[in-house]
Design a protein around this motif. Structure first.
Motif, PDB file in Angstrom:
ATOM      1  N   UNK A  57      16.941   2.900  33.772  1.00 13.56           N
ATOM      2  CA  UNK A  57      16.165   3.863  33.468  1.00 13.56           C
ATOM      3  C   UNK A  57      15.708   3.996  32.470  1.00 13.56           C
ATOM      4  N   UNK A  58      14.370   4.840  32.639  1.00 13.18           N
ATOM      5  CA  UNK A  58      13.539   4.818  31.331  1.00 13.18           C
ATOM      6  C   UNK A  58      13.676   6.178  31.173  1.00 13.18           C
ATOM      7  N   UNK A  59      14.451   6.360  31.113  1.00 11.20           N
ATOM      8  CA  UNK A  59      14.745   8.250  30.069  1.00 11.20           C
ATOM      9  C   UNK A  59      16.319   7.309  28.971  1.00 11.20           C
ATOM     10  N   UNK A  60      15.895   7.245  27.983  1.00 10.86           N
ATOM     11  CA  UNK A  60      16.790   7.741  26.585  1.00 10.86           C
ATOM     12  C   UNK A  60      17.104   8.458  26.021  1.00 10.86           C
ATOM     13  N   UNK A  61      18.934   8.365  25.885  1.00 10.30           N
ATOM     14  CA  UNK A  61      19.079   9.544  25.435  1.00 10.30           C
ATOM     15  C   UNK A  61      19.305   9.350  24.212  1.00 10.30           C
ATOM     16  N   UNK A  62      18.788  10.933  23.446  1.00 14.80           N
ATOM     17  CA  UNK A  62      19.319  11.413  22.317  1.00 14.80           C
ATOM     18  C   UNK A  62      19.627  12.163  22.194  1.00 14.80           C
ATOM     19  N   UNK A  63      21.257  12.434  21.879  1.00 12.19           N
ATOM     20  CA  UNK A  63      22.281  13.561  21.666  1.00 12.19           C
ATOM     21  C   UNK A  63      21.508  14.484  22.985  1.00 12.19           C
ATOM     22  N   UNK A  64      21.608  16.020  22.978  1.00 15.25           N
ATOM     23  CA  UNK A  64      21.067  16.051  24.283  1.00 15.25           C
ATOM     24  C   UNK A  64      19.589  16.288  24.578  1.00 15.25           C
ATOM     25  N   UNK A  65      19.228  15.625  24.468  1.00 17.99           N
ATOM     26  CA  UNK A  65      17.485  14.759  24.465  1.00 17.99           C
ATOM     27  C   UNK A  65      17.399  14.084  25.474  1.00 17.99           C
ATOM     28  N   UNK A  66      16.419  13.679  26.242  1.00 20.43           N
ATOM     29  CA  UNK A  66      16.106  11.947  26.653  1.00 20.43           C
ATOM     30  C   UNK A  66      14.204  12.126  26.291  1.00 20.43           C
TER      31      UNK A  66
END
Ligand SMILES: [Zn+2]
Length: 499
Positions: free
Chosen positions: A88-97
């Motif tokens: 996946x190209x989305x990295x999660x930081x808390x509630x943000x991608x």
């Protein structure tokens, strides 16, 4: 002669430099992270001609903890965790991608790789140090500088003036949320110097500083009589000023709730600082005659961000930027755009459709930008509503159909029923106008959408490309492209109204 020889010697030095440099450039496909004069090497691999860098090595260089398990991994730093998913190209930081240029790659069980932009897009979120790019594939970690920000408060009869005096000039972001304003000075850790004077509590309930945020954030909590704000910069010394107003005695902007029970009036945004002197009255809103009313609905707002691929790109802001442009173009064709919001605030779905129904609008266009789990999903998609016997299957458009608020729309939910074929017609026109801009060949999608089911006129929901697709995202960051999208939508609506 002497000069010539010197020249020859100088050019030899240049050659040596060029040869060494090009040799280095070939050999240095590994990435380097420098801390002081210590170098950490990061292994590199190519995959489909894209260079990737080993996350374990990056973590070691930066002193981050890297843990992986079954296609999931977590990179932890002093300011929080990044959650990674293989492929996946989305990295999660808390509630943000955060979207990176290419999907993450688990090469062998413990070896994870990321594209180069992963470093600067995601790591500063969890580091308490500064990461800078010094050259090709060369990064350096230094300690964060400090930015002392002095805050002054002046209470005036109808407003509170809050002045921020930063010691260093860094980017400033101001965000309006439902209950507060947030002011961020980015790039350096902020040391706040809060004022002795308390702001007028009717307008500003409190002024706080939260140091747990990345660089620190000032929170201005709205008081009961808070009405709106404007913001501007002053120089010598550099200052950022926020004026927070209570409602003017003579004129008030009607909220959407009020608009629905009154004849249409033209609304305007807060005056821009350039045109307004301190103390000047907020403008009175004058009714004006227009052709058909078209409700343009910028999706989301306030704490509802929509798709959020990076810190800079928030769907709610893109939606508003597009909606304002569409309104402008509709006006040029003698129609009247009525926006369901003109600021960064939350507006319930019921109010959005009510704005269309009470103003007898001839068309309703809800503006969004898409987000999809697969980053290859791209191009515009225009939705028209479709009724399902059981509304429980209403998940193809995600958040709308599944929110509790949507299920409460019992009284209104049949409003769209007599406009379905016209809505499909409008959707087809908008879809056809948008496809060429994205080089796409997408088709209209019919799906149960709470955003449209209560609207008593032809209604469509536009996803103007996908913010999770790098190509679409790049287009959407261009103002000229937003202009083109807005023109295409306005033209399609105008064509529809003149059938
Ligand atoms: Zn949306």
């Amino acid at each position: 002669m002497l000069r010539l020889r010197r020249f020859a010697a100088a050019s030899l030095v240049c050659w040596v430099l060029i040869v060494c440099w090009s040799w280095l450039a070939v050999a240095a496909d590994e990435l380097q992270i420098w801390v002081g004069n210590k170098r950490h090497k990061v292994d590199s691999r190519e995959r489909d001609r894209v260079p990737y860098y080993e996350i374990g090595d990056i973590a070691a260089g930066l002193g981050l903890e890297f843990v992986e398990q079954d296609g999931q991994a977590r990179l932890s730093g002093p300011r929080g965790h990044l959650e990674l998913t293989d492929g996946r190209g989305l990295v999660r930081f808390g509630t943000d991608y955060i979207l990176v240029s290419h999907p993450l790659w688990r090469r062998r069980e413990k070896n994870w790789y990321a594209p180069e932009d992963f470093l600067l897009k995601t790591l500063p979120l969890v580091l308490d140090q500064k990461l800078v790019k010094e050259g090709p594939l060369r990064y350096r970690v230094t300690s964060l500088g400090e930015n002392r920000v002095q805050v002054e408060v002046t209470n005036l009869p109808d407003h509170v003036k809050i002045t921020f005096l930063p010691a260093k000039k860094t980017p400033v972001r101001i965000l309006e949320l439902k209950d507060r304003l947030e002011v961020r000075f980015e790039g350096q850790l902020v040391t706040p110097a809060l004022p002795k004077e308390r702001p007028d509590a009717r307008i500003v309930a409190s002024l706080e500083f939260d140091s747990s945020d990345v660089y620190g954030v000032f929170r201005i909590v709205k008081g009961e009589q808070y009405y709106n704000f404007r913001e501007y910069a002053l120089e010598q010394p550099d200052r950022r000023v926020l004026d927070l107003y209570s409602p003017p005695a003579s004129a008030r902007v009607p909220s959407v709730e009020e608009v629905v029970s009154e004849p249409p009036v033209e609304t305007q945004s807060i005056p821009s600082p350039a045109r307004t002197q301190a103390g000047e009255q907020i403008p009175v809103f004058q009714p004006r005659q227009y052709g058909s009313v078209v409700v343009v609905d910028p999706g989301h707002g306030g704490e509802e961000y929509g798709v959020h691929p990076s810190q800079e790109v928030l769907e709610k802001n893109l939606n508003l930027a597009l909606a304002l442009r569409i309104e402008e173009r509709l006006r040029a064709s003698a129609h009247r755009g009525l926006l369901t919001r003109r600021q960064d605030v939350e507006v319930p779905l019921q109010q959005r459709s009510a704005a269309a129904n009470a103003n007898r609008s001839k068309a309703f266009v809800s503006i969004h930008v898409g987000g999809a789990p697969a980053i290859s999903t791209k191009g515009p998609v225009v939705y028209a509503h479709r009724y399902f016997e059981a509304n429980t299957a209403a998940n193809s458009a995600g958040q709308y159909a599944s929110t509790p608020a949507a299920r409460k729309l019992v009284l209104w939910e049949d409003a769209q029923r007599s406009h379905l074929s016209e809505s499909r017609e409008l959707a087809a026109l908008v879809q056809a106008a948008l496809n060429p801009l994205f080089g796409a060949n997408n088709e209209v999608v019919e799906a149960p959408l709470a955003a449209l089911e209560s609207v008593a006129c032809p209604a469509v929901l536009v996803e103007a490309g996908f913010a999770t697709n790098p190509e679409d995202l790049e287009k959407l960051t261009s103002q000229a492209f937003l202009d083109q999208v807005a023109s295409a939508v306005a033209q399609a609506v105008t064509e529809f109204l003149s059938r």
